[in-house]
Design a protein around this motif. Structure first.
Motif, mmCIF file in Angstrom:
data_model
loop_
_atom_site.group_PDB
_atom_site.id
_atom_site.type_symbol
_atom_site.label_atom_id
_atom_site.label_comp_id
_atom_site.label_asym_id
_atom_site.label_seq_id
_atom_site.Cartn_x
_atom_site.Cartn_y
_atom_site.Cartn_z
ATOM 1 N N UNK A 14 0.824 -1.209 0.000
ATOM 2 C CA UNK A 14 0.000 0.000 0.000
ATOM 3 C C UNK A 14 0.856 1.256 0.000
ATOM 4 N N UNK A 15 1.972 1.231 0.713
ATOM 5 C CA UNK A 15 2.860 2.392 0.760
ATOM 6 C C UNK A 15 3.602 2.594 -0.557
ATOM 7 N N UNK A 16 3.801 1.523 -1.320
ATOM 8 C CA UNK A 16 4.545 1.616 -2.574
ATOM 9 C C UNK A 16 3.694 2.109 -3.746
ATOM 10 N N UNK A 17 2.381 2.077 -3.640
ATOM 11 C CA UNK A 17 1.514 2.450 -4.764
ATOM 12 C C UNK A 17 1.766 3.870 -5.259
ATOM 13 N N UNK A 18 1.815 4.894 -4.387
ATOM 14 C CA UNK A 18 2.092 6.254 -4.917
ATOM 15 C C UNK A 18 3.461 6.370 -5.571
ATOM 16 N N UNK A 19 4.468 5.701 -5.026
ATOM 17 C CA UNK A 19 5.809 5.769 -5.605
ATOM 18 C C UNK A 19 5.848 5.097 -6.970
ATOM 19 N N UNK A 20 5.176 3.954 -7.085
ATOM 20 C CA UNK A 20 5.134 3.263 -8.371
ATOM 21 C C UNK A 20 4.337 4.057 -9.401
ATOM 22 N N UNK A 21 3.276 4.732 -8.965
ATOM 23 C CA UNK A 21 2.482 5.552 -9.881
ATOM 24 C C UNK A 21 3.307 6.721 -10.406
ATOM 25 N N UNK A 22 4.081 7.371 -9.537
ATOM 26 C CA UNK A 22 4.934 8.482 -9.980
ATOM 27 C C UNK A 22 6.003 7.985 -10.947
ATOM 28 N N UNK A 23 6.578 6.822 -10.670
ATOM 29 C CA UNK A 23 7.594 6.251 -11.546
ATOM 30 C C UNK A 23 6.994 5.927 -12.918
ATOM 31 N N UNK A 24 5.785 5.342 -12.934
ATOM 32 C CA UNK A 24 5.135 5.001 -14.198
ATOM 33 C C UNK A 24 4.789 6.255 -14.995
ATOM 34 N N UNK A 25 4.313 7.310 -14.315
ATOM 35 C CA UNK A 25 3.987 8.555 -15.011
ATOM 36 C C UNK A 25 5.242 9.195 -15.589
ATOM 37 N N UNK A 26 6.327 9.215 -14.811
ATOM 38 C CA UNK A 26 7.575 9.810 -15.293
ATOM 39 C C UNK A 26 8.086 9.056 -16.524
ATOM 40 N N UNK A 27 8.012 7.724 -16.477
ATOM 41 C CA UNK A 27 8.456 6.915 -17.609
ATOM 42 C C UNK A 27 7.593 7.194 -18.844
ATOM 43 N N UNK A 28 6.263 7.263 -18.665
ATOM 44 C CA UNK A 28 5.363 7.529 -19.781
ATOM 45 C C UNK A 28 5.586 8.929 -20.342
ATOM 46 N N UNK A 29 5.850 9.909 -19.470
ATOM 47 C CA UNK A 29 6.104 11.277 -19.917
ATOM 48 C C UNK A 29 7.380 11.345 -20.737
ATOM 49 N N UNK A 30 8.440 10.718 -20.263
ATOM 50 C CA UNK A 30 9.704 10.715 -21.011
ATOM 51 C C UNK A 30 9.553 10.002 -22.345
ATOM 52 N N UNK A 31 8.784 8.928 -22.376
ATOM 53 C CA UNK A 31 8.540 8.202 -23.623
ATOM 54 C C UNK A 31 7.757 9.080 -24.607
ATOM 55 N N UNK A 32 6.730 9.783 -24.088
ATOM 56 C CA UNK A 32 5.939 10.664 -24.948
ATOM 57 C C UNK A 32 6.787 11.810 -25.482
ATOM 58 N N UNK A 33 7.678 12.356 -24.652
ATOM 59 C CA UNK A 33 8.537 13.469 -25.087
ATOM 60 C C UNK A 33 9.502 13.035 -26.191
#
Length: 84
Positions: A14-33
């Motif tokens: 449960x504590x890792x969910x926000x960290x994993x979500x931020x990591x996934x968003x950052x990865x998707x943003x860099x891929x989109x860029x």
């Protein structure tokens, strides 16, 4: 018939969910860029980033933001009373 699995997560998961979500968003943003031109907000400005990494400011958005202190708190959690 629909089959589904009920997964139980511990406190660590449960504590890792926000960290994993931020990591996934950052990865998707860099891929989109790297693939296309992306428009996003940064430092109260609307910024456009090209595929080569060049950033250009489109518009100043500082007038669109308000301080959170002035926003009324609509959602309040009420204590539940046990029925005996």
């Amino acid at each position: 018939m629909t089959a589904y699995t009920i997964m139980k997560a511990g406190q660590y998961e449960d504590d890792m969910i926000p960290k994993l979500a931020m990591h996934a968003f950052r990865h998707a943003f860099n891929k989109a860029c790297s693939v296309a031109t992306v428009v996003y907000t940064k430092d109260l400005r609307l910024v456009q980033r090209d595929t080569n990494g060049h950033e250009s400011m489109i518009q100043d958005l500082s007038h669109a933001y308000i301080a959170a202190d002035h926003v009324p708190k609509v959602l309040k959690r009420h204590k539940k009373e046990a029925v005996v």
